[in-house]
Structure formats: structure tokens, C-alpha cells
Design a protein around this motif. Structure first.
Motif, mmCIF file in Angstrom:
data_model
loop_
_atom_site.group_PDB
_atom_site.id
_atom_site.type_symbol
_atom_site.label_atom_id
_atom_site.label_comp_id
_atom_site.label_asym_id
_atom_site.label_seq_id
_atom_site.Cartn_x
_atom_site.Cartn_y
_atom_site.Cartn_z
ATOM 1 N N GLY A 169 0.807 -1.216 0.000
ATOM 2 C CA GLY A 169 0.000 0.000 0.000
ATOM 3 C C GLY A 169 0.834 1.256 0.000
ATOM 4 N N SER A 170 2.073 1.152 0.457
ATOM 5 C CA SER A 170 2.965 2.306 0.449
ATOM 6 C C SER A 170 3.464 2.581 -0.959
ATOM 7 C CB SER A 170 4.150 2.059 1.377
ATOM 8 O OG SER A 170 5.091 3.123 1.297
ATOM 9 N N ASP A 171 3.563 3.860 -1.308
ATOM 10 C CA ASP A 171 4.161 4.263 -2.584
ATOM 11 C C ASP A 171 4.472 5.755 -2.502
ATOM 12 O OD1 ASP A 171 5.167 3.866 -5.128
ATOM 13 O OD2 ASP A 171 3.235 4.157 -6.136
ATOM 14 N N ARG A 172 5.514 6.152 -3.184
ATOM 15 C CA ARG A 172 5.939 7.557 -3.215
ATOM 16 C C ARG A 172 6.241 8.092 -1.819
ATOM 17 N NH1 ARG A 172 1.627 7.034 -6.504
ATOM 18 N NH2 ARG A 172 0.240 8.012 -4.954
ATOM 19 N N ALA A 173 6.772 7.264 -0.961
ATOM 20 C CA ALA A 173 7.173 7.715 0.375
ATOM 21 C C ALA A 173 8.434 8.569 0.253
ATOM 22 C CB ALA A 173 7.423 6.532 1.286
ATOM 23 N N ARG A 174 8.482 9.625 1.052
ATOM 24 C CA ARG A 174 9.622 10.544 0.983
ATOM 25 C C ARG A 174 10.070 10.880 2.406
ATOM 26 N NH1 ARG A 174 11.411 14.318 -3.022
ATOM 27 N NH2 ARG A 174 9.621 13.722 -4.286
ATOM 28 N N LEU A 175 11.316 10.571 2.723
ATOM 29 C CA LEU A 175 11.860 10.875 4.051
ATOM 30 C C LEU A 175 13.095 11.740 3.882
ATOM 31 C CD1 LEU A 175 10.676 7.692 4.165
ATOM 32 C CD2 LEU A 175 11.214 8.066 6.567
ATOM 33 N N SER A 176 13.148 12.821 4.635
ATOM 34 C CA SER A 176 14.244 13.773 4.528
ATOM 35 C C SER A 176 14.773 14.099 5.907
ATOM 36 C CB SER A 176 13.748 15.050 3.835
ATOM 37 O OG SER A 176 14.765 16.020 3.777
ATOM 38 N N GLU A 177 16.079 13.952 6.098
ATOM 39 C CA GLU A 177 16.746 14.264 7.364
ATOM 40 C C GLU A 177 16.092 13.509 8.524
ATOM 41 O OE1 GLU A 177 17.074 18.488 7.795
ATOM 42 O OE2 GLU A 177 17.783 18.760 5.748
ATOM 43 N N VAL A 178 15.951 12.208 8.333
ATOM 44 C CA VAL A 178 15.367 11.326 9.342
ATOM 45 C C VAL A 178 16.422 10.313 9.779
ATOM 46 C CG1 VAL A 178 13.614 9.548 9.765
ATOM 47 C CG2 VAL A 178 13.028 11.602 8.454
ATOM 48 N N ASP A 179 16.530 10.087 11.092
ATOM 49 C CA ASP A 179 17.400 9.044 11.632
ATOM 50 C C ASP A 179 16.556 7.782 11.820
ATOM 51 O OD1 ASP A 179 19.305 10.999 11.688
ATOM 52 O OD2 ASP A 179 19.494 11.076 13.877
ATOM 53 N N ILE A 180 16.990 6.677 11.220
ATOM 54 C CA ILE A 180 16.269 5.404 11.293
ATOM 55 C C ILE A 180 17.206 4.421 11.983
ATOM 56 C CG2 ILE A 180 15.041 3.648 9.960
ATOM 57 C CD1 ILE A 180 14.889 5.788 7.686
ATOM 58 N N LEU A 181 16.880 4.054 13.217
ATOM 59 C CA LEU A 181 17.848 3.420 14.100
ATOM 60 C C LEU A 181 17.374 2.065 14.603
ATOM 61 C CD1 LEU A 181 18.627 6.538 16.354
ATOM 62 C CD2 LEU A 181 19.613 5.978 14.111
ATOM 63 N N SER A 182 18.231 1.067 14.485
ATOM 64 C CA SER A 182 18.057 -0.232 15.125
ATOM 65 C C SER A 182 19.373 -0.979 14.969
ATOM 66 C CB SER A 182 16.874 -1.008 14.539
ATOM 67 O OG SER A 182 16.615 -2.168 15.314
ATOM 68 N N TYR A 183 19.325 -2.304 15.165
ATOM 69 C CA TYR A 183 20.562 -3.081 15.142
ATOM 70 C C TYR A 183 20.566 -4.160 14.056
ATOM 71 C CZ TYR A 183 24.928 -4.755 17.083
ATOM 72 O OH TYR A 183 26.257 -5.086 17.244
ATOM 73 N N GLN A 184 19.420 -4.797 13.850
ATOM 74 C CA GLN A 184 19.323 -5.799 12.783
ATOM 75 C C GLN A 184 17.974 -5.636 12.101
ATOM 76 O OE1 GLN A 184 20.642 -9.796 13.613
ATOM 77 N NE2 GLN A 184 19.205 -10.710 12.182
ATOM 78 N N ASP A 185 17.974 -5.699 10.753
ATOM 79 C CA ASP A 185 16.745 -5.536 9.977
ATOM 80 C C ASP A 185 16.080 -4.191 10.276
ATOM 81 O OD1 ASP A 185 17.419 -8.109 9.336
ATOM 82 O OD2 ASP A 185 15.469 -8.980 9.754
ATOM 83 N N THR A 186 16.853 -3.124 10.231
ATOM 84 C CA THR A 186 16.388 -1.801 10.653
ATOM 85 C C THR A 186 15.304 -1.228 9.750
ATOM 86 O OG1 THR A 186 18.593 -1.347 11.534
ATOM 87 C CG2 THR A 186 17.159 0.553 11.158
ATOM 88 N N LEU A 187 15.572 -1.223 8.450
ATOM 89 C CA LEU A 187 14.716 -0.535 7.478
ATOM 90 C C LEU A 187 14.219 -1.533 6.441
ATOM 91 C CD1 LEU A 187 13.499 1.977 6.136
ATOM 92 C CD2 LEU A 187 15.747 2.422 5.118
ATOM 93 N N PHE A 188 12.903 -1.588 6.271
ATOM 94 C CA PHE A 188 12.263 -2.614 5.445
ATOM 95 C C PHE A 188 11.398 -1.946 4.372
ATOM 96 C CE2 PHE A 188 9.499 -6.742 5.997
ATOM 97 C CZ PHE A 188 9.913 -7.190 4.747
ATOM 98 N N PRO A 189 12.010 -1.389 3.304
ATOM 99 C CA PRO A 189 11.227 -0.826 2.199
ATOM 100 C C PRO A 189 10.768 -1.968 1.286
ATOM 101 C CG PRO A 189 13.479 0.064 2.292
ATOM 102 C CD PRO A 189 13.443 -1.210 3.063
ATOM 103 N N ASP A 190 9.615 -2.541 1.595
ATOM 104 C CA ASP A 190 9.191 -3.779 0.945
ATOM 105 C C ASP A 190 8.182 -3.566 -0.167
ATOM 106 O OD1 ASP A 190 9.598 -6.625 0.941
ATOM 107 O OD2 ASP A 190 7.574 -6.879 1.757
#
Length: 364
Positions: A169-190
Motif C-alpha cells: 500500500g505504500s508508494d511515493r514515500a519521501r523521508l528527509s533528514e530522518v534518523d532510522i535506528l536499530s541493530y538488525q533488519d532496521t529498514l524494510f522498504p518492501d
């Protein structure tokens, strides 16, 4: 009113500054995260949770619904299921959306979370945007893995802890100057397309993974130390569908490391092949052939000289350790620089023309 005073008020209002003694209008927000007593100074309805602010947005909005994320840690798991939700942080590092969940931990329903239920923020609608804030999964992966009996990634229910998932359902997502923090499998643009501009993403194993199309432009990709495993990390694990020409493209990014990360210990990536159900069984789906490229990126000395490596999947014969080689995927690089540059023999070297075309194709 003198023109100079009016001009000053206009500039301050545009910057979102509230200055005592100046009766200026705050920038327009539709909702404000606010824990204070009484009316907030932004002139918009205040909410004590992000979920409640999202619930107040129209179901099928055709314009941005702007939510100001004020300073503080907003501890909750949030689903963005309405279009045009725009999150604006008051402070990039002090406006924090946070939640703690990891694959091997027990969820409130008594079951393990599993990787796909751990995200702090799920995006399931188009035209999402976020700027100047932090999205984190607060699970301490390093502490967990280094303690006796801790969770490990080979357990199947380990320390995977997603901060942000761009879901179906996500599309055309835009993130600017964002910190995305974790240790494993942090960011999931699926799913869908996305653009990350001047963002920071941290992690160790497969910390940017999934099947979506994403451009990372002038971002910092920071690898964290992982002393419990012989390989300290893999930056990407794309599962790009074979009919999708673009997966994860990194343009003018900086690949950095935490201080104790060893030289040559982190691979640019490995190809993830998820399993699907077929009439003759469940096994690695050949429709997923990961795609990723690093273009004009600076790399510290933690990057492995081979660049790319293999990844296991369940074969058609049921062998759970069938290996998918990087040469079978779509991995490439162009004009890297810095102390981590190696021969990268397991990835394809792009021409200048190919690199330029690939960046253009990855843009929203």
C-alpha cells in the motif's frame, strides 16, 4: 506595520519559530503531538499519541495532513494507513518515535513477535512523508547478543527488530533528514517507491532489506559493531522481483562505521530470496532476484574487499542452506572512494552512462 517587521515575521513563521513579543502565526499543522496542559502554541488540535493524530486524518485525503512531532520520546507502535500523512519533527534527534519489539521476544498476545510484526512504524498508504525526526526500534541488539543465552540471528527467532517498514500500500514515500535506528533488519522498504534524502540508517545484519524501489540520496549508512559473529555485517539484503528493474540505489552516500567495527568485516550486501508456496511445496521463490547499486559513494575501511557475498534460501529440494550467489543477483557499483574501496569482483562495475540512468530511474 513597517515592511521590515512584516518580512521578519514571515521568515520566522516559515521557520516554525515562536519568539516572545512577536505575534506571529505558527506554520500550519493539522495535528500536534502534545503532552502539556492547556492549549498548545501551534494553533492545531493536540494529541497525546501519534496513532490518535493519524486517526484524526481524513480516510482518503488528497492533500498533506501535517502532524508536528514535538520533542520527546513517543513510545508506541504506529500504523500509517491513510494517504498523505506528513510527519514533521520539531527536532531531528529529540523528536523520537520509538517502540521495543524483536523477533524472538514475546508479544502481548503471548506469541513471539516474529520479524514482520516488529516495526515501530508501518506505512501502508501512499504519499507518506517524514522530515527532521527519529524513528527507532529501542531493542538493544548488541546487549542481547552478547549476554549468555541471548537471542542470535541463526535461531529463527532472534534479534531482528525493524524500525520502519514500507508495507503493501505504500508508494511515493519521501523521508528527509530522518534518523532510522536499530541493530538488525532496521529498514524494510518492501513495497512501492521511496526516496530517502540526507537520512541516517544504522544497523549490522541486513539492515536495509526488502522488495521495494528506494533511492538513498546523500545519506549516511552506519554499520554497528557485531563482535559475536565472524562477519560483522551486511548492509543490504534486497528481494527485488525479477520484473522490477530497480531495487535499492545509493547515490552520493557515506558508508560509515561505529568505532570498533573491524576493517573488511562488512559486505555491501547479499541477495535475499524469500520462500513462497507452490503446488509442489514451499521454497525460495525464483521470482526474487535482488538488485542494489552503490553509485559515487564514500566507504570507510569496514567494507569487505569482495563487496558482495552469498545468502542461503530453501531450495526446491528442501535444502534450507541452498546458496544464492551474488553473481546470480543484480549487484553493481560505480566510482566508489575512500579507504574501503576494494576490487569488488563479485559485483558488476557500471559505466558512467549506466550509473546516471540508474539514478534517474530510481527517483520518484
Amino acid at each position: 506595520m513597517p515592511a521590515s517587521h512584516l518580512a521578519r515575521r514571515t521568515v520566522l513563521a516559515g521557520a516554525g519559530l515562536l519568539v516572545p513579543g512577536l505575534a506571529l502565526a505558527a506554520p500550519r499543522y493539522d495535528a500536534v503531538l502534545w503532552r502539556g496542559e492547556g492549549r498548545n502554541p501551534y494553533g492545531a488540535p493536540g494529541y497525546r499519541s501519534l496513532s490518535k493524530a493519524v486517526a484524526a486524518a481524513p480516510a482518503n485525503g488528497a492533500r498533506p495532513f501535517r502532524i508536528l512531532v514535538t520533542r520527546g520520546v513517543w513510545d508506541e507502535q504506529v500504523v500509517i494507513d491513510k494517504p498523505f500523512i506528513h510527519l514533521v519533527g520539531e527536532d531531528r534527534r529529540a523528536s523520537v518515535i520509538s517502540h521495543l519489539a524483536a523477533s524472538g521476544l514475546t508479544a502481548p498476545d503471548g506469541k513471539r513477535w516474529g520479524t514482520f510484526r516488529t516495526p515501530t512504524l508501518f506505512v501502508r498508504a501512499p504519499d507518506f512523508a517524514a522530515t527532521r525526526l527519529t524513528i527507532q526500534n529501542a531493542f538493544d541488539g548488541l546487549a542481547e547478543m552478547t549476554k549468555p543465552g541471548g537471542l542470535h540471528s541463526h535461531d529463527g527467532a532472534g534479534p531482528q527488530a525493524v524500525a520502519l517498514m514500507l508495507d503493501k500500500g505504500s508508494d511515493r514515500a519521501r523521508l528527509s533528514e530522518v534518523d532510522i535506528l536499530s541493530y538488525q533488519d532496521t529498514l524494510f522498504p518492501d513495497a512501492g517507491s521511496s526516496l530517502f534524502e540526507r537520512c541516517l540508517v544504522t544497523g549490522s545484519y541486513d539492515f536495509i532489506f526488502g522488495a521495494g524501489r528506494a533511492l538513498f540520496d546523500q545519506c549516511e549508512i552506519r554499520s554497528l559493531v557485531r563482535p559475536v559473529d565472524p562477519v560483522e555485517g551486511y548492509i543490504v539484503a534486497p528481494s527485488t522481483p525479477i520484473d522490477q528493474p530497480v531495487g535499492f540505489v545509493f547515490h552520493q552516500c557515506r558508508l560509515t562505521k561505529s568505532g570498533a567495527t573491524k576493517p573488511g568485516s562488512v559486505y555491501l550486501g547479499r541477495p535475499w530470496r524469500p520462500s513462497s508456496a507452490f503446488p509442489d511445496g514451499r521454497y525460495g521463490d525464483p521470482r526474487y532476484v535482488g538488485m542494489s547499486a552503490f553509485i559515487d559513494c564514500w566507504m570507510d575501511d569496514h567494507i569487505a574487499p569482495e563487496g558482495w557475498t552469498e545468502m542461503w534460501y530453501t531450495g526446491k529440494d528442501g535444502n534450507p542452506r541452498t546458496m544464492l550467489q551474488p553473481e546470480e543477483a543484480r549487484f553493481s557499483q560505480f566510482r566508489p572512494r575512500g579507504p574501503g574501496v576494494g576490487p569488488f569482483k563479485r559485483g558488476r562495475w557500471l559505466s558512467s552512462r549506466e550509473a546516471k540512468a540508474l539514478v534517474a530511474a530510481a527517483r520518484l
